[in-house]
Design an enzyme around this catalytic site. Structure first.
Site, PDB file in Angstrom:
ATOM      1  N   SER A 140       1.325  -1.492   0.047  1.00  0.00           N
ATOM      2  CA  SER A 140       0.243  -0.155  -0.013  1.00  0.00           C
ATOM      3  C   SER A 140       0.768   1.831  -0.380  1.00  0.00           C
ATOM      4  O   SER A 140       0.571   2.376   0.104  1.00  0.00           O
ATOM      5  CB  SER A 140      -0.515  -0.103   1.506  1.00  0.00           C
ATOM      6  OG  SER A 140      -1.772  -0.799   1.211  1.00  0.00           O
TER       7      SER A 140
ATOM      8  N   LYS B 146       0.222   3.293  -3.140  1.00  0.00           N
ATOM      9  CA  LYS B 146      -0.655   4.192  -3.364  1.00  0.00           C
ATOM     10  C   LYS B 146      -0.236   5.781  -3.711  1.00  0.00           C
ATOM     11  O   LYS B 146      -0.971   6.338  -4.448  1.00  0.00           O
ATOM     12  CB  LYS B 146      -1.655   3.802  -2.304  1.00  0.00           C
ATOM     13  CG  LYS B 146      -1.948   2.341  -2.304  1.00  0.00           C
ATOM     14  CD  LYS B 146      -3.171   2.039  -0.922  1.00  0.00           C
ATOM     15  CE  LYS B 146      -3.925   0.782  -0.598  1.00  0.00           C
ATOM     16  NZ  LYS B 146      -4.290   0.395   0.299  1.00  0.00           N
TER      17      LYS B 146
ATOM     18  N   TYR C 202      -3.141  -1.689 -10.357  1.00  0.00           N
ATOM     19  CA  TYR C 202      -3.549  -2.154  -8.566  1.00  0.00           C
ATOM     20  C   TYR C 202      -2.458  -3.034  -7.994  1.00  0.00           C
ATOM     21  O   TYR C 202      -1.653  -3.022  -7.528  1.00  0.00           O
ATOM     22  CB  TYR C 202      -4.982  -1.964  -8.873  1.00  0.00           C
ATOM     23  CG  TYR C 202      -4.818  -2.618  -7.116  1.00  0.00           C
ATOM     24  CD1 TYR C 202      -4.295  -1.190  -6.407  1.00  0.00           C
ATOM     25  CD2 TYR C 202      -4.960  -3.079  -5.856  1.00  0.00           C
ATOM     26  CE1 TYR C 202      -4.477  -0.880  -4.861  1.00  0.00           C
ATOM     27  CE2 TYR C 202      -5.210  -3.051  -4.214  1.00  0.00           C
ATOM     28  CZ  TYR C 202      -4.245  -1.910  -4.113  1.00  0.00           C
ATOM     29  OH  TYR C 202      -4.921  -2.350  -2.716  1.00  0.00           O
TER      30      TYR C 202
ATOM     31  N   TYR D 233      -5.254   4.228   7.727  1.00  0.00           N
ATOM     32  CA  TYR D 233      -6.690   3.421   8.180  1.00  0.00           C
ATOM     33  C   TYR D 233      -7.053   3.619   9.379  1.00  0.00           C
ATOM     34  O   TYR D 233      -7.065   4.726   9.331  1.00  0.00           O
ATOM     35  CB  TYR D 233      -6.646   2.180   7.626  1.00  0.00           C
ATOM     36  CG  TYR D 233      -5.475   1.650   6.677  1.00  0.00           C
ATOM     37  CD1 TYR D 233      -5.934   1.893   5.336  1.00  0.00           C
ATOM     38  CD2 TYR D 233      -4.474   0.573   6.430  1.00  0.00           C
ATOM     39  CE1 TYR D 233      -5.053   2.362   3.821  1.00  0.00           C
ATOM     40  CE2 TYR D 233      -3.697   0.667   5.654  1.00  0.00           C
ATOM     41  CZ  TYR D 233      -3.517   1.470   4.297  1.00  0.00           C
ATOM     42  OH  TYR D 233      -2.825   1.117   3.235  1.00  0.00           O
TER      43      TYR D 233
ATOM     44  N   VAL E 251       1.194  -3.612   3.956  1.00  0.00           N
ATOM     45  CA  VAL E 251       1.482  -4.762   4.100  1.00  0.00           C
ATOM     46  C   VAL E 251       2.398  -5.989   4.372  1.00  0.00           C
ATOM     47  O   VAL E 251       2.509  -6.869   5.193  1.00  0.00           O
ATOM     48  CB  VAL E 251      -0.147  -5.701   3.940  1.00  0.00           C
ATOM     49  CG1 VAL E 251      -1.324  -5.344   4.552  1.00  0.00           C
ATOM     50  CG2 VAL E 251      -0.084  -5.870   2.747  1.00  0.00           C
TER      51      VAL E 251
HETATM   52  O1  DON Z   1      -4.860  -4.775  -1.546  1.00  0.00           O
HETATM   53  C1  DON Z   1      -4.148  -5.041  -1.031  1.00  0.00           C
HETATM   54  O2  DON Z   1      -4.789  -5.199  -0.420  1.00  0.00           O
HETATM   55  C2  DON Z   1      -2.805  -5.047  -0.908  1.00  0.00           C
HETATM   56  N1  DON Z   1      -2.290  -5.424  -1.831  1.00  0.00           N
HETATM   57  C3  DON Z   1      -2.347  -3.611  -0.185  1.00  0.00           C
HETATM   58  C4  DON Z   1      -3.117  -3.654   1.283  1.00  0.00           C
HETATM   59  C5  DON Z   1      -1.840  -3.061   1.951  1.00  0.00           C
HETATM   60  O3  DON Z   1      -1.244  -3.127   1.881  1.00  0.00           O
HETATM   61  C6  DON Z   1      -2.448  -1.927   3.127  1.00  0.00           C
HETATM   62  N2  DON Z   1      -1.890  -1.549   4.557  1.00  0.00           N
HETATM   63  N3  DON Z   1      -1.187  -1.496   5.248  1.00  0.00           N
END
Ligand code: DON
Length: 304
Positions: free
Chosen positions: A64, A67, A189, A240, A258
């Site tokens: 993430s 992003k 994405y 978040y 993550v």
């Molecule tokens: O879309 C997802 O669930 C993962 N590619 C990225 C989520 C993420 O990194 C949330 N952050 N803490």
């Protein structure tokens, strides 16, 4: 100026003794293979001095954190029209929550939750001839590092298990807030999330957010007002339903992933990145948050 090298080395050794390191993400199966004992921290100051401790040169999945970079590319490309399709309010919900999206007629709360980042991905797919190549080129330019690339295995792994994101993209499409094919947007994405970088490379990438939009080579990618908005979004939405806690404990704009990374900036002072793969219950790196709390407390340096 604080002695950053001594401070980050002390933080790395203090955290080495912490037993409760959180849980490595497993909902993207490829990420579950990472050694939970890894820990890295890298800080680059406004004068481009570099300070490193632990596994700061090792590559990890930025997830993430990407992003913020896709938002930057999109904002630079289409300007304020982006805000017609995605809002700028904190969600107070987990990163993959869908109920607000339904409630708010397909306008994601902000560009840093998954649904918002999928809309940003859609805008990039609409506006770039070869989105994956051009996005990677942008990242290589802002870091001055051509070795950075996608991890196809991680992208494939998420494609096979990313049912919530597939649902989010379909929900966006049903509200008319996705121009392109669901599969095409998600392919972009999942790839942006699969990019691998080290703490040092990410700290270099985030240098422009502490330097009014200008990278270390002096090229300007975002204007001052755009950087203001991106940093505000990191502060209010970057973690978040734990954005309040991060502001409270650390006091810097930042973004987690993550893969266990956290990037944070102090405008005009430094860009810093930590990596520790174990996550807390909100999906943010457990030791990464502790490391950054120690950094801003030991140096008495936070935006507040
Ligand atoms: O879309 C997802 O669930 C993962 N590619 C990225 C989520 C993420 O990194 C949330 N952050 N803490």
């Amino acid at each position: 100026m604080p002695n950053y090298q001594d401070i980050i080395e002390a933080i790395a050794s203090e955290l080495n003794n912490v037993k409760e390191k959180g849980t490595v993400a497993s909902y993207i199966p490829e990420l579950s293979k990472i050694d939970p004992n890894k820990f890295g921290i890298h800080l680059v100051d406004s004068q481009m001095n570099h300070y490193s401790a632990g596994d700061a040169d090792e590559l990890f999945s930025i997830q993430s954190i990407s992003k913020v970079l896709s938002l930057s590319k999109c904002f630079a490309l289409v300007g304020d029209s982006i805000w017609e399709r995605v809002d700028v309010e904190p969600s107070g919900d987990p990163f993959n929550h869908l109920s607000l999206l339904e409630f708010e007629n397909g306008i994601p709360r902000n560009p840093l939750i998954n649904a918002g980042a999928i809309v940003v991905a859609d805008i990039l797919v609409s506006n770039l001839e070869n989105p994956k190549d051009e996005f990677l080129y942008f990242i290589r330019q802002i870091t001055n590092d051509d070795s950075i690339t996608y991890n196809e295995k991680v992208a494939e792994s998420e494609k096979n298990t990313g049912f919530k994101n597939i649902a989010a993209a379909n929900l966006l499409k049903s509200y008319g807030n996705l121009e392109n094919d669901v599969d095409e947007v998600l392919d972009f994405y999942f790839h942006q999330c699969s990019i691998e970088m080290s703490c040092k490379q990410l700290a270099n990438a985030f240098y422009m957010f502490m330097n009014h939009g200008k990278c270390q080579r002096g090229k300007t990618y975002l204007n001052i007002n755009q950087v203001k908005r991106i940093n505000a979004l990191m502060l209010t939405c970057g973690f978040y339903d734990e954005a309040g806690e991060f502001a409270f404990e650390v006091g810097l704009p930042g973004k987690s992933g993550v893969g266990g990374g956290i990037a944070a900036v102090f405008p005009d002072k430094f860009s810093v990145v930590t990596w520790s793969p174990g996550l807390n219950l909100k999906g943010n790196s457990k030791l990464g948050m502790q490391a950054l709390e120690k950094l801003t407390t030991k140096t008495s340096q936070s935006i507040f």
